[in-house]
Each structure stands twice: as C-alpha cells, then as structure tokens.
Design a protein around this motif. Structure first.
Motif, mmCIF file in Angstrom:
data_model
loop_
_atom_site.group_PDB
_atom_site.id
_atom_site.type_symbol
_atom_site.label_atom_id
_atom_site.label_comp_id
_atom_site.label_asym_id
_atom_site.label_seq_id
_atom_site.Cartn_x
_atom_site.Cartn_y
_atom_site.Cartn_z
ATOM 1 N N ARG A 185 0.657 -0.906 0.477
ATOM 2 C CA ARG A 185 -0.141 -0.092 -0.152
ATOM 3 C C ARG A 185 0.869 1.205 0.261
ATOM 4 N N GLY B 261 -1.034 3.953 1.678
ATOM 5 C CA GLY B 261 -2.610 4.037 1.021
ATOM 6 C C GLY B 261 -3.749 3.208 1.546
ATOM 7 N N ARG B 262 -5.027 3.758 1.795
ATOM 8 C CA ARG B 262 -5.903 3.235 2.245
ATOM 9 C C ARG B 262 -7.119 2.498 1.232
ATOM 10 N N GLY B 263 -7.078 2.510 0.335
ATOM 11 C CA GLY B 263 -8.418 1.971 -0.307
ATOM 12 C C GLY B 263 -8.096 0.595 -0.256
ATOM 13 N N ASP C 228 -8.067 -5.651 -0.389
ATOM 14 C CA ASP C 228 -8.104 -5.295 1.807
ATOM 15 C C ASP C 228 -8.164 -5.908 2.112
ATOM 16 N N TRP D 54 -5.984 1.593 -11.272
ATOM 17 C CA TRP D 54 -5.724 1.907 -10.292
ATOM 18 C C TRP D 54 -4.788 1.254 -9.458
ATOM 19 N N GLY E 280 -0.185 3.804 -2.888
ATOM 20 C CA GLY E 280 -0.961 5.094 -2.685
ATOM 21 C C GLY E 280 -2.347 5.449 -2.671
ATOM 22 N N ALA E 281 -2.991 3.805 -2.761
ATOM 23 C CA ALA E 281 -4.205 3.914 -2.717
ATOM 24 C C ALA E 281 -5.092 4.787 -1.947
ATOM 25 N N GLN E 282 -5.955 5.698 -1.980
ATOM 26 C CA GLN E 282 -7.158 5.927 -1.445
ATOM 27 C C GLN E 282 -7.882 5.804 -1.557
ATOM 28 N N PRO E 283 -8.585 5.862 -0.334
ATOM 29 C CA PRO E 283 -10.635 5.823 -0.742
ATOM 30 C C PRO E 283 -10.862 6.058 -1.751
ATOM 31 N N ASP E 284 -11.729 6.070 -2.168
ATOM 32 C CA ASP E 284 -12.786 6.287 -4.087
ATOM 33 C C ASP E 284 -13.962 5.538 -3.727
ATOM 34 N N ASP F 294 -13.365 1.861 -5.054
ATOM 35 C CA ASP F 294 -13.761 0.500 -3.439
ATOM 36 C C ASP F 294 -14.997 -0.085 -3.719
#
Length: 288
Positions: free
Chosen positions: A35, A38-40, A113, A143, A147-151, A155
């Motif tokens: 990640r 990231g938090r995706g 995740d 994607w 560093g993928a972020q919540p989207d 998601d």
C-alpha cells in the motif's frame, strides 16, 4: 503495462517491489508493503519487464496473480504451480510464495484488503479465469496499489471483483506439482524436473543415492502419487509453458518434454488438461 519506475513503483521495507525484488537483488522471507501509505480497499500492479525470479515473500493483502501473456510459475512450501493465460493464482495475505516470470510475461496482480474476502483460506489456489473476471483484472490497472486512497468507485469495483473471486475459489482448476518436504525426495523431484527429455527412475535413484524401490515408496508415501505420475505432471506443466510461448511446434514440445510420440503426448495432454495441445495453444495465445 510497463513496469513503474523506481521512484513511483510500489515499495516495501524501503526498497522492495510487490514481488519481493529489491534494488540490490532478491529478497527472502520479506513482508512486502504494497500500500505504501494507501488506504484504499484494493489496487493493482502491472508487470512487463525482464526475466524475474523473486525470493520468498508475503503480502499484507490478498492477491490474485494473472498472466495476460506468457506463463508465470508460483511456488509455495506446499506446491509448484504454473499459470498460463486463462488461469490465475489466489494468494492469501501472509502466505509466503515466490514467482518466476520469463521475459515474455505481461501480468497484472490485483490486491484486496483482507476485509473484502470472506474465507480466503491459508493456501494458494489456482482458478480458471472467465472473460468477465479477466476484463475486470485488466481494468483494475486504472487504480495502481501504490498509495491508493479511499474512492467510492474504486472500492465498489474491488468489492465486486472480490465477490466474483470468492465464487471462483470454490472451483479450483490446478495442475500442480506437490513440493516434497524430505530433502532426499526434494532432490529427486528437482532432478526429475531438470531431465524431462529422457529421465528414468533408475537415473533419479542413482543421482540421489537410493534404490529404485525406496524412491518409489517414498514418492507414494509423502506425495500420494507415484514417481511416474509426478513425471507426467512435470512434463505436462512444462509443455503448457512451452505451448504458451511463440516458436516451438507441438511436435517440438512433445520431444522436449520426453514423450515417446506426438500421439502419446496428445492423448496424455487431452486426458489431463481437457483439450488437445493445439487447442490449448490457440486458446492461450488468442488474446496475447
């Protein structure tokens, strides 16, 4: 599909790529941080690079590894798997594995995740990839994992793909080689794989210093299959890899992996793989 440059590609423990390769060499037994902050809920990593043999490593996310072209080999402590196009490897989070990719490989790894997948299991599994999953895996490159972020859109996409993969996991389609734990048997298995063209049980037993009877008994006792069955699987796996590559004819592949005749090769391949060598080649190369 090109490999991301070093400054922007996924890294773990300062220098590791998602397959466990460091800038200085191969990494063994590393936990690779995919990640990178990231938090995706999901993301992807595309590979289109030189020949690569990774060290043993694991991820903190579930992974599906898919070859768009070429053949990927995946190995765990339990077995050795081959991934031609139309099949993919499911690798649950935390499972140590290594991968071998030849220079013709173009692949996509999709990461999930752990919260997205129910009952991921604790072992690698090989699944057939129907057209819908294939297109979604390829589309997932939109994607990158780094560093993928919540989207909400991303998601939702990875949640849907995760549901499809859970269903696919119930229908495994492996042609694998079990990995012996016993060092002597492991040496015999390695010798067998390295001499597919004309290997005999007599040669193998002599190479590892045991009698043929002992070798046969140990294969059956530890792996649950005879040495001859192990040899057949090894030949078919190698044949599948060769058939997915441009160049060698079906006859040349048959000779290279040690079958007595093209007809014997075709019968054995069809019995174990569900289609003829020619049909298999057409299928796995149709969209590369």
């Amino acid at each position: 599909m090109a490999r991301p440059s070093s400054p922007n590609g996924p890294r773990g423990a300062a220098h590791h790529g998602p397959h466990g390769r460091s800038d200085q060499g191969l990494v063994d037994h590393g936990l690779v941080d995919l990640r990178q902050g990231g938090r995706g809920l999901g993301g992807s990593y595309a590979w289109d690079g030189p020949h690569l043999v990774t060290g043993l490593h694991s991820h903190d996310m579930h992974q599906i590894e898919y070859a768009i072209s070429g053949v990927i080999e995946v190995e765990t402590a339990a077995a050795h798997y081959l991934l031609p196009p139309q099949q993919a490897a499911w690798i649950p989070a935390g499972l140590e594995h290594s991968a071998t990719m030849n220079s013709s490989v173009r692949s996509v790894a999709v990461l999930f995740d752990p919260s997205l997948i129910r009952s991921p299991g604790d072992r690698a599994r090989i699944i057939a990839v129907p057209p819908l999953i294939r297109e979604m895996v390829i589309y997932a490159q939109r994607w990158p994992i780094n560093g993928a972020q919540p989207d909400p859109v991303a998601d939702g996409f990875f949640r849907t793909l995760g549901h499809l993969l859970v269903e696919a996991l119930d229908q495994e389609a492996p042609l694998d080689l079990p990995t012996p734990a016993d060092p002597l048997l492991a040496a015999a298995a390695t010798y067998t794989r390295q001499h597919l063209e004309a290997v005999t049980v007599e040669q193998v037993s002599r190479a590892v210093g045991v009698s043929e009877r002992t070798l046969r008994r140990q294969f059956r006792a530890e792996l649950g299959l005879s040495w001859r069955d192990y040899l057949t699987r090894a030949r078919l796996l190698r044949a599948m890899a060769l058939l997915a590559e441009p160049g060698p004819s079906v006859l040349e592949v048959s000779n290279a992996v040690g079958f007595d005749s093209p007809s014997s090769f075709a019968r054995t391949f069809t019995r174990h793989c569900g289609e003829s060598p020619s049909d298999y080649r057409r299928r796995v190369t149709a969209r590369t």
